[in-house]
Write a protein that holds these residues in place. Structure first.
Motif, short mmCIF file in Angstrom:
data_model
loop_
_atom_site.label_atom_id
_atom_site.label_comp_id
_atom_site.label_asym_id
_atom_site.label_seq_id
_atom_site.Cartn_x
_atom_site.Cartn_y
_atom_site.Cartn_z
N TRP A 214 -15.70 -5.62 -3.47
CA TRP A 214 -14.48 -5.92 -2.59
C TRP A 214 -14.32 -4.86 -1.44
CZ3 TRP A 214 -11.52 -6.32 -7.78
CH2 TRP A 214 -11.57 -7.51 -8.37
N CYS A 215 -13.80 -5.19 -0.33
CA CYS A 215 -13.47 -4.59 0.71
C CYS A 215 -12.56 -3.56 0.56
CB CYS A 215 -12.77 -5.30 1.96
SG CYS A 215 -13.89 -6.47 2.59
N PRO A 216 -12.70 -2.32 0.85
CA PRO A 216 -11.77 -1.26 0.45
C PRO A 216 -10.15 -1.75 0.89
CG PRO A 216 -13.40 -0.13 1.91
CD PRO A 216 -13.62 -1.76 1.83
N GLY A 217 -9.21 -1.51 0.19
CA GLY A 217 -7.98 -1.96 0.27
C GLY A 217 -7.67 -3.55 0.03
N CYS A 218 -8.68 -4.03 -0.39
CA CYS A 218 -8.35 -5.59 -0.99
C CYS A 218 -7.45 -5.86 -1.92
CB CYS A 218 -9.82 -6.20 -1.61
SG CYS A 218 -9.48 -7.82 -2.14
N GLY A 219 -6.61 -6.85 -2.11
CA GLY A 219 -5.48 -7.00 -2.94
C GLY A 219 -5.95 -7.12 -4.44
N ASP A 220 -7.37 -7.70 -4.39
CA ASP A 220 -7.82 -7.83 -5.78
C ASP A 220 -8.07 -6.69 -6.62
OD1 ASP A 220 -7.77 -10.54 -4.70
OD2 ASP A 220 -10.16 -10.63 -4.65
N VAL B 51 -0.44 -14.56 -7.51
CA VAL B 51 -0.50 -13.22 -7.07
C VAL B 51 -0.65 -13.17 -5.37
CG1 VAL B 51 -1.19 -10.86 -7.37
CG2 VAL B 51 -1.19 -12.71 -9.15
N PHE B 52 0.30 -12.62 -4.82
CA PHE B 52 -0.08 -12.39 -3.31
C PHE B 52 -1.03 -11.03 -3.29
CE2 PHE B 52 4.44 -13.89 -2.62
CZ PHE B 52 4.13 -15.08 -2.15
N SER B 53 -2.28 -11.34 -2.80
CA SER B 53 -3.36 -10.43 -2.79
C SER B 53 -4.03 -10.21 -1.41
CB SER B 53 -4.54 -11.02 -3.81
OG SER B 53 -5.42 -9.95 -4.13
N PRO B 54 -3.57 -9.66 -0.82
CA PRO B 54 -3.94 -9.40 0.81
C PRO B 54 -5.11 -9.34 1.03
CG PRO B 54 -1.66 -8.22 0.44
CD PRO B 54 -2.45 -8.35 -0.78
N CYS B 55 -5.94 -10.12 2.02
CA CYS B 55 -7.20 -9.91 2.43
C CYS B 55 -7.03 -8.92 3.82
CB CYS B 55 -7.70 -11.12 2.71
SG CYS B 55 -9.29 -11.24 3.65
N VAL B 56 -7.59 -7.94 3.60
CA VAL B 56 -7.36 -6.84 4.55
C VAL B 56 -8.36 -7.13 5.78
CG1 VAL B 56 -6.22 -4.99 3.32
CG2 VAL B 56 -8.95 -5.34 3.63
N THR B 57 -9.59 -7.72 5.48
CA THR B 57 -10.38 -8.14 6.45
C THR B 57 -10.41 -9.29 7.59
OG1 THR B 57 -12.05 -7.03 4.99
CG2 THR B 57 -12.89 -8.34 6.79
N PHE B 58 -9.86 -10.16 6.93
CA PHE B 58 -9.77 -11.59 7.63
C PHE B 58 -8.38 -12.16 7.86
CE2 PHE B 58 -14.05 -11.98 5.96
CZ PHE B 58 -14.75 -11.74 7.07
#
Lengths: 585, 287
Positions: free
Chosen positions: B18-24, B198-205
């Motif tokens: 996962w991207c660094p910072g991904c809500g997952d 779950v609100f799990s933000p996508c930091v990339t898109f």
């Protein structure tokens, strides 16, 4: 050839045709006679022509023929639809008091029975079909008491009064014919024996085989003609600790069954062609996650919605090649109703031994045909269970890697990995449709990819060596004429041998219950002068495989009218093909 | 089941991609902690995952697990639970997986009320295919496939669940670690289908539904004195499109899970060596 009697009842869907036929079939079976039934039905609930046909003999019968001796006609269409099969000696039972005037050809015997009035005398118009059964008993000199047992079986749950009324209805029908007609000149009589037979169809045999084999979880979605497997299991599988889920669609059904299988239960789903299309999405996952799963396809006429209530063997290529990518699977095709039972048992064993999806490919003709068998044909003592490399808590250790992870997809010599199910201590692992390493973790490493693909196909090689991918054989082993068939055509072929023998034609029949892997028939084909492949489809899907295997052309008999092969018709076509040229290379 | 299970026992040694910072990340930590906290261990837990960034979650956790086909996690999880009522079953996926391709299964899994928990990582975008609109994207959310926005209202998964007869509906925020874990725990402990969006933000898109957005706008139902057993109150909260809520919105106290209703109690993996003893009865039925 056996002295057989061909009987039918026909009318509109909703007229109780099916239960009337079934009651008569059961009565004949109780009288120790063999029975083979077939059904004509339309894809609608009410209205539309429906017929239930019975062929019965003291000898084994396993096909339909082009002859009808007694017809119970509730509508004119019933007579019209069957004109080809009626003959001078046919008797047609109908109700002359009804609003329609039956048009019955002069040379046939019209047996006008006030079905409705007599039924009302017995307690209700609804029993008019039972009155007709009584009439049929009189015409065939068949003791009406044999009907009693079948009526008790059918109506016992509704109370003794209903049973008694039905028995009375049958007797009124019988007496009416006895008093008003002298039909001895027709010469019908049905001999009885002391044999005890069971009467069941292919779908019931698959359901019974599934329970016997330890199937405990079934998920399916209703579709003709596979639904009766689900109906059979519902209400019975619970007695053995199992459960049936009616899923929201076929995608869900196969995924639920997959879940059940991964949880360690012997699991199954069944559908027909259109449903197989939807399930195809998940085949690859079942195969790459190495999940043991039995998928039954009860074929009907395609493509698309095709003719849902008609026979065909058109899904072979789908079973063999369906799904993207390259997916190992087994394809088994029962050739008779007893084989529906035994091949289902085998399918579950193969699925678990090789951790692979197994297609059990049946067809509509088998699914709706009822046939009599000695109960020993389904001897449960002969059922063997092989769960393959299922490991318990003590055996897990040998399959852990240096870090203590369970190698669920371990690369082994035979291609089969150990299998741990939830609850097995230290067996926890991941499985996925992604390419993966030995631990089930996704990978795109070239070596691991090749190892896993090879490993999955090595299971098939192992199975090819270890299992009997045999065939069934009939007729004259040394005959120059070789007929090859798969699936439900076997019965008609076996009976066609009698007709051919009468004409002095010797034939060897090979009936193949395994499509992949399949028996190597090259020697048998080389030894024969003429080779004919018989199947219910237009393009000869199995013939194509045979030609591919042996690199030689074969003759083909294909039927795709929606109706199964008949013995006499097959004999004729075989004779024709034997004198025809082999198609050009 | 051992009492000394730590949440790290549920962690695999595979590094998330996962991207660094991904809500997952936060979503998964909460799931692992909740599983450990509710007394489960990897050997009696089955996690079924869908496809997409969220679907990889099974790969990064350690338990019995299946990473399946897009949108079909719930049917697989249903099969696992029916065959093995003794096993803890959790399904996980994303908003596309659950509310688009899997929407039909979602409705039916909810109404079936199979005893499992279902965690949907809702980032309101398709991440793994690089930023297309998802069923929960705002109607004016500009993406590569919707340059002027989808121009259709987003799916309200909570309302869909409520309308389908859900027995447990909750929402959490991956970044609010403690509350997220508590809510997942409640879903696990619920007798029936425990659904958590779950609100799990996508930091990339997704630069709209960001950590900051949720931090600024999230209302915790616990602070509002919301009673999850009150159906009418739940309806009001769930249909309120002006606010973002976290907490348990609805729980049916009388929920009876599917397998109990159907009398399924046995471990279906245990079968006899041959046919069952009384199996000839099956044949005799055809006399």
């Amino acid at each position: 050839m056996a002295e057989d009697l061909n009987w039918a009842v026909g009318g509109e869907a909703g007229d109780g045709i099916d239960s009337t036929g079934k009651i008569f079939a059961q009565a004949l079976a109780r009288a120790g006679r063999h029975v083979f039934t077939s059904k004509d039905f339309a894809s609608r609930i009410r209205g539309g022509y429906t017929a239930y046909k019975i062929r019965t003999s003291v000898e084994e019968v396993q096909s339909v023929v082009d002859r009808l001796d007694i017809l119970v006609a509730l509508t004119q269409r019933t007579i019209d639809e069957n004109l080809d099969e009626l003959h001078e000696g046919s008797a047609i039972i109908y109700d002359g008091e009804r609003s329609w005037e039956a048009e019955i050809p002069d040379e046939m015997t019209a047996v006008d029975v006030p079905l409705k009035s007599l039924a009302e005398d017995a307690g209700g118009a609804i029993m008019r079909n039972i009155v007709a059964l009584g009439a049929a008993c009189e015409i065939t000199d068949f003791d009406v008491e044999y009907l009693d047992e079948a009526l008790e079986k059918r109506f016992g749950g509704k109370g003794s009064q209903i049973v008694e009324n039905n028995k009375e209805a049958a007797r009124l029908g019988q007496e009416y014919v006895a008093e008003n007609y002298d039909l001895e000149h027709l010469g019908y009589s049905v001999e009885t024996t002391d044999n005890d037979y069971v009467l069941l169809n292919g779908n019931e045999a698959i359901g019974m085989g599934a329970i016997a084999a330890g199937c405990r979880f079934y998920a399916g979605y209703p579709i003709t003609p596979a639904t009766s497997i689900m109906e059979y299991l519902t209400g019975r599988i619970e007695d053995y600790g199992g459960h049936v889920v009616q899923a929201e669609d076929e995608l869900s059904a196969i995924n639920m069954a997959l879940g059940g299988a991964r949880a360690g239960a012997r699991s199954m789903t069944a559908t027909s062609g259109a449903g197989i299309d939807l399930m195809t999405e998940t085949f690859g996952l079942v195969a790459t996650s190495e999940t043991p799963l039995v998928i039954a396809d009860v074929q009907r006429s395609g493509p698309s919605t095709g003719m849902p209530t008609k026979q065909e063997q058109g899904d072979l290529n789908m079973a063999l090649y369906g799904g993207h990518g390259e997916v190992p699977r087994f394809v088994i095709t029962p050739t008779s109703i007893t084989e529906c039972f035994w091949k289902t048992v085998e399918a579950f064993n193969l699925a678990e031994k090789y951790q692979t999806p197994v297609f059990l490919v049946s067809d509509l003709a088998m699914s709706v045909t009822e046939q009599t068998f000695p109960p020993e044909a389904f001897d449960m003592d002969d059922v063997e269970i092989d769960r393959g490399k299922l490991v318990d808590d003590d055996e897990v250790d040998e399959w852990l890697d240096a870090q203590g992870h369970f190698r669920a997809h371990a690369v082994t010599d035979d291609g089969v990995s150990p299998r741990a199910i939830p609850g097995t201590v230290d067996g926890a692992h991941m499985s996925t449709g992604l390419e993966h390493d030995e631990l089930g973790r996704r990978t795109e490493d070239q070596d691991e990819r090749v190892q896993q693909v090879d490993k999955r196909y090595r299971k098939v090689e192992t199975a090819q060596e270890e299992e009997d991918w045999d065939y069934r054989e009939f007729g004259d082993e040394d005959a120059d004429n070789l007929i090859i068939s798969w699936g439900s055509n076997e019965g008609a072929l076996v009976e066609a041998l009698d007709y051919l023998e009468d004409d002095g034609i010797d034939v060897r029949v090979i009936s193949v219950p395994y499509i992949f892997p399949r028996p190597d028939l090259s020697e048998e084909i080389e030894a024969a002068d003429d080779v004919i492949v018989v199947e219910c489809n237009a393009t000869g899907q199995f013939a194509d495989l045979i030609e591919h295997d042996v690199l030689t052309r074969v003759k083909r008999i294909n039927k795709y009218t929606g109706v199964r092969f008949k013995a006499d018709e097959l004999a004729e076509q075989i004779t024709e093909q034997l004198s025809a040229e082999v198609p050009a290379q | 089941m051992s009492s000394d299970v730590r949440f790290t026992d549920f962690k695999s040694d595979k590094q998330p991609t996962w991207c660094p910072g991904c809500g997952d990340f936060g979503t998964m930590n909460g799931m692992m902690k909740a599983l450990a906290e509710t007394g489960n261990d990897p050997d009696n837990t089955f996690v079924v995952a869908g496809i997409g960034c969220s679907g990889k979650i099974g790969t990064y956790m350690h338990s019995y697990a299946l990473h399946g086909v897009h949108g079909r996690a719930l049917p697989v999880a249903t099969g696992v639970k029916m065959a093995r009522p003794d096993i803890e079953v959790m399904a996980a996926g994303g908003d596309g997986d659950g509310y688009s391709i899997g929407a039909g299964h979602f409705v039916h899994a909810v109404r079936r009320n199979v005893d499992m928990s279902y965690v949907v990582m809702d980032n309101r975008i398709y991440g793994l295919t690089k930023g297309q609109a998802s069923p929960t994207s705002r109607s004016d959310f500009e993406t590569s496939t919707t340059p002027e926005g989808p121009k259709q209202p987003p799916v309200n998964p909570l309302a869909l669940a409520l309308a389908s007869g859900a027995s447990f509906i909750a929402q959490s925020f991956a970044s609010d670690a403690l509350r997220h874990q508590e809510i997942i725990q409640e879903a696990i402990e619920h007798d029936g289908f425990g659904f958590v969006n779950v609100f799990s933000p996508c930091v990339t898109f997704n630069d709209v539904d960001t950590y900051d957005y949720f931090r600024d706008n999230l209302v915790d139902l616990q602070d509002e004195g919301h009673d999850p057993n009150d159906y009418e109150a739940a309806k009001e909260v769930i249909l309120d499109s002006d606010k973002e809520y976290q907490g348990v919105m609805y729980q049916d106290e009388n929920s009876v899970p599917y397998h109990e209703k159907h009398g399924v109690t046995e471990d279906m993996s245990e079968i006899p060596d041959g046919a069952p003893e009384d199996a000839m009865d099956l044949v005799r039925e055809f006399y």
